[in-house]
Each structure stands twice: as C-alpha cells, then as structure tokens.
Write a protein that holds these residues in place. Structure first.
Motif, mmCIF file in Angstrom:
data_model
loop_
_atom_site.group_PDB
_atom_site.id
_atom_site.type_symbol
_atom_site.label_atom_id
_atom_site.label_comp_id
_atom_site.label_asym_id
_atom_site.label_seq_id
_atom_site.Cartn_x
_atom_site.Cartn_y
_atom_site.Cartn_z
ATOM 1 N N GLU A 111 17.389 -2.159 -9.461
ATOM 2 C CA GLU A 111 17.430 -3.357 -8.629
ATOM 3 C C GLU A 111 16.143 -4.158 -8.694
ATOM 4 N N TYR A 112 15.097 -3.573 -9.243
ATOM 5 C CA TYR A 112 13.798 -4.235 -9.301
ATOM 6 C C TYR A 112 13.541 -4.802 -10.693
ATOM 7 N N ARG A 113 13.125 -6.053 -10.753
ATOM 8 C CA ARG A 113 12.826 -6.678 -12.040
ATOM 9 C C ARG A 113 11.336 -6.862 -12.275
ATOM 10 N N ARG A 114 10.525 -6.763 -11.236
ATOM 11 C CA ARG A 114 9.088 -7.010 -11.378
ATOM 12 C C ARG A 114 8.351 -5.690 -11.205
ATOM 13 N N TRP A 115 7.593 -5.320 -12.214
ATOM 14 C CA TRP A 115 6.907 -4.034 -12.238
ATOM 15 C C TRP A 115 5.452 -4.197 -12.637
ATOM 16 N N GLY A 116 4.621 -3.341 -12.100
ATOM 17 C CA GLY A 116 3.246 -3.268 -12.539
ATOM 18 C C GLY A 116 3.105 -2.325 -13.717
ATOM 19 N N GLN A 117 1.862 -2.162 -14.154
ATOM 20 C CA GLN A 117 1.574 -1.305 -15.308
ATOM 21 C C GLN A 117 1.367 0.152 -14.914
ATOM 22 N N GLY A 118 1.233 0.414 -13.631
ATOM 23 C CA GLY A 118 1.092 1.780 -13.168
ATOM 24 C C GLY A 118 -0.351 2.175 -12.937
ATOM 25 N N THR A 119 -0.521 3.125 -12.044
ATOM 26 C CA THR A 119 -1.826 3.718 -11.792
ATOM 27 C C THR A 119 -1.643 5.228 -11.760
ATOM 28 N N ARG A 120 -2.575 5.941 -12.375
ATOM 29 C CA ARG A 120 -2.391 7.377 -12.560
ATOM 30 C C ARG A 120 -3.006 8.172 -11.422
ATOM 31 N N VAL A 121 -2.257 9.142 -10.962
ATOM 32 C CA VAL A 121 -2.728 10.071 -9.930
ATOM 33 C C VAL A 121 -2.773 11.466 -10.545
ATOM 34 N N ILE A 122 -3.938 12.081 -10.473
ATOM 35 C CA ILE A 122 -4.137 13.440 -10.964
ATOM 36 C C ILE A 122 -4.570 14.306 -9.788
ATOM 37 N N TYR A 162 0.829 -1.208 0.000
ATOM 38 C CA TYR A 162 0.000 0.000 0.000
ATOM 39 C C TYR A 162 0.861 1.255 0.000
ATOM 40 N N LEU A 163 0.272 2.330 -0.492
ATOM 41 C CA LEU A 163 0.857 3.659 -0.330
ATOM 42 C C LEU A 163 -0.284 4.603 0.033
ATOM 43 N N GLN A 164 -0.300 5.022 1.268
ATOM 44 C CA GLN A 164 -1.283 6.005 1.722
ATOM 45 C C GLN A 164 -0.720 7.394 1.454
ATOM 46 N N MET A 165 -1.426 8.159 0.653
ATOM 47 C CA MET A 165 -0.974 9.483 0.242
ATOM 48 C C MET A 165 -1.907 10.518 0.836
ATOM 49 N N GLY A 166 -1.360 11.457 1.593
ATOM 50 C CA GLY A 166 -2.172 12.463 2.223
ATOM 51 C C GLY A 166 -1.782 13.861 1.796
ATOM 52 N N ASN A 167 -2.719 14.812 1.988
ATOM 53 C CA ASN A 167 -2.478 16.217 1.655
ATOM 54 C C ASN A 167 -1.821 16.356 0.284
ATOM 55 N N LEU A 168 -2.453 15.754 -0.699
ATOM 56 C CA LEU A 168 -1.862 15.711 -2.033
ATOM 57 C C LEU A 168 -1.713 17.092 -2.635
ATOM 58 N N LYS A 169 -0.648 17.247 -3.399
ATOM 59 C CA LYS A 169 -0.343 18.497 -4.075
ATOM 60 C C LYS A 169 -0.310 18.241 -5.584
ATOM 61 N N PRO A 170 -0.536 19.278 -6.384
ATOM 62 C CA PRO A 170 -0.493 19.082 -7.845
ATOM 63 C C PRO A 170 0.823 18.469 -8.317
ATOM 64 N N GLU A 171 1.908 18.785 -7.647
ATOM 65 C CA GLU A 171 3.202 18.237 -8.073
ATOM 66 C C GLU A 171 3.366 16.762 -7.731
ATOM 67 N N ASP A 172 2.440 16.178 -6.998
ATOM 68 C CA ASP A 172 2.473 14.737 -6.727
ATOM 69 C C ASP A 172 1.904 13.922 -7.884
ATOM 70 N N ALA A 173 1.300 14.579 -8.823
ATOM 71 C CA ALA A 173 0.636 13.874 -9.919
ATOM 72 C C ALA A 173 1.627 13.072 -10.752
ATOM 73 N N GLY A 174 1.090 12.008 -11.379
ATOM 74 C CA GLY A 174 1.910 11.191 -12.251
ATOM 75 C C GLY A 174 1.455 9.753 -12.234
ATOM 76 N N PHE A 175 2.186 8.927 -12.943
ATOM 77 C CA PHE A 175 1.934 7.500 -12.931
ATOM 78 C C PHE A 175 2.789 6.863 -11.839
ATOM 79 N N TYR A 176 2.134 6.118 -10.966
ATOM 80 C CA TYR A 176 2.817 5.463 -9.853
ATOM 81 C C TYR A 176 2.905 3.963 -10.141
ATOM 82 N N TYR A 177 4.099 3.434 -9.973
ATOM 83 C CA TYR A 177 4.369 2.039 -10.280
ATOM 84 C C TYR A 177 4.798 1.289 -9.031
ATOM 85 N N CYS A 178 4.321 0.078 -8.914
ATOM 86 C CA CYS A 178 4.716 -0.839 -7.855
ATOM 87 C C CYS A 178 5.830 -1.739 -8.392
#
Length: 123
Positions: free
Chosen positions: A109-120, A79-95
């Motif tokens: 160092e990471y070989r396993r990646w997800g497809q990403g989820t978008r934060v606006i 999980y990633l709990q994101m609080g008090n979001l700002k416009p500059e936090d926007a983007g595609f977040y990958y696990c």
C-alpha cells in the motif's frame, strides 16, 4: 518530488535504546499514513504504522510493547523509539509514506520509501 530519509540507526548492545527518525518532504505530511518496516527474507515486515492524524497506531507482535511510533506533523518527521533492544531486532529499517485517510499496514500500500537505516544489536 517526494523525499523520504531515515536516520538514527547504529550499533548498540542488547538492552539499549535507539530512536529512528524519518524526514519526509514533497507530500502533504498530515494527510499521509506512515510506517516503519524491516527487511525480512523475501518481504518487508511491518514494524509499526501510524494514522495521518496520529491518533491510531499499529504494531507488529515482535516489539511486544518495546517500540513506540509517533509523528510530528508540524515538522514532517516520523519517529520510532526502540527500547530494550534484542539481537533479533537487528536489520534494516525503512520508513514508508502514502497519502491516505486511514492507517495502512501492508507494504504494497506504500509507494514512498526511504533508503533504510541499519540497526545492529549485539548480545
């Protein structure tokens, strides 16, 4: 076969919160370092990482205490709990996941990646 799948992104207003989730299967979850990255120009920017046993975490500077990474080793979810979001936090977040004995912080160092989820985040 390893599967990494993020969810929880969306469009919110500045000051709002979001909780990203990442379900991982096909690897020994309790033995993996896990992390959230954000797509930046030319690179994957680390947001936060967590050790296999969940006792150690690492955060980039920009969340400044507003984000919290945690894992449920019984359910194979990060999980990633994101609080008090700002416009500059926007983007595609990958696990990302990688079998390891310690916390890993580099994208290479990471070989396993997800497809990403978008934060606006709108102001």
């Amino acid at each position: 076969q390893v599967s990494v799948s993020e969810s929880g992104g969306g469009s919110v207003k500045a000051g709002d919160s979001l909780k990203l989730s990442c379900v991982i299967s096909g690897l020994n979850f309790p033995d993996a370092s896990l992390a959230w990255f954000r797509q930046a120009p030319g690179e994957q920017e680390l947001v936060a990482a967590i050790s296999p046993d969940g006792t150690s975490t690492y955060y980039a500077d920009f969340p400044q205490g507003r984000f919290h990474i945690f894992r449920d080793n019984a359910r194979n979810i990060l999980y990633l709990q994101m609080g008090n979001l700002k416009p500059e936090d926007a983007g595609f977040y990958y696990c990302a996941a990688e079998p390891a004995v310690r916390l890993l912080t580099k994208a290479s160092e990471y070989r396993r990646w997800g497809q990403g989820t978008r934060v606006i985040v709108s102001s």
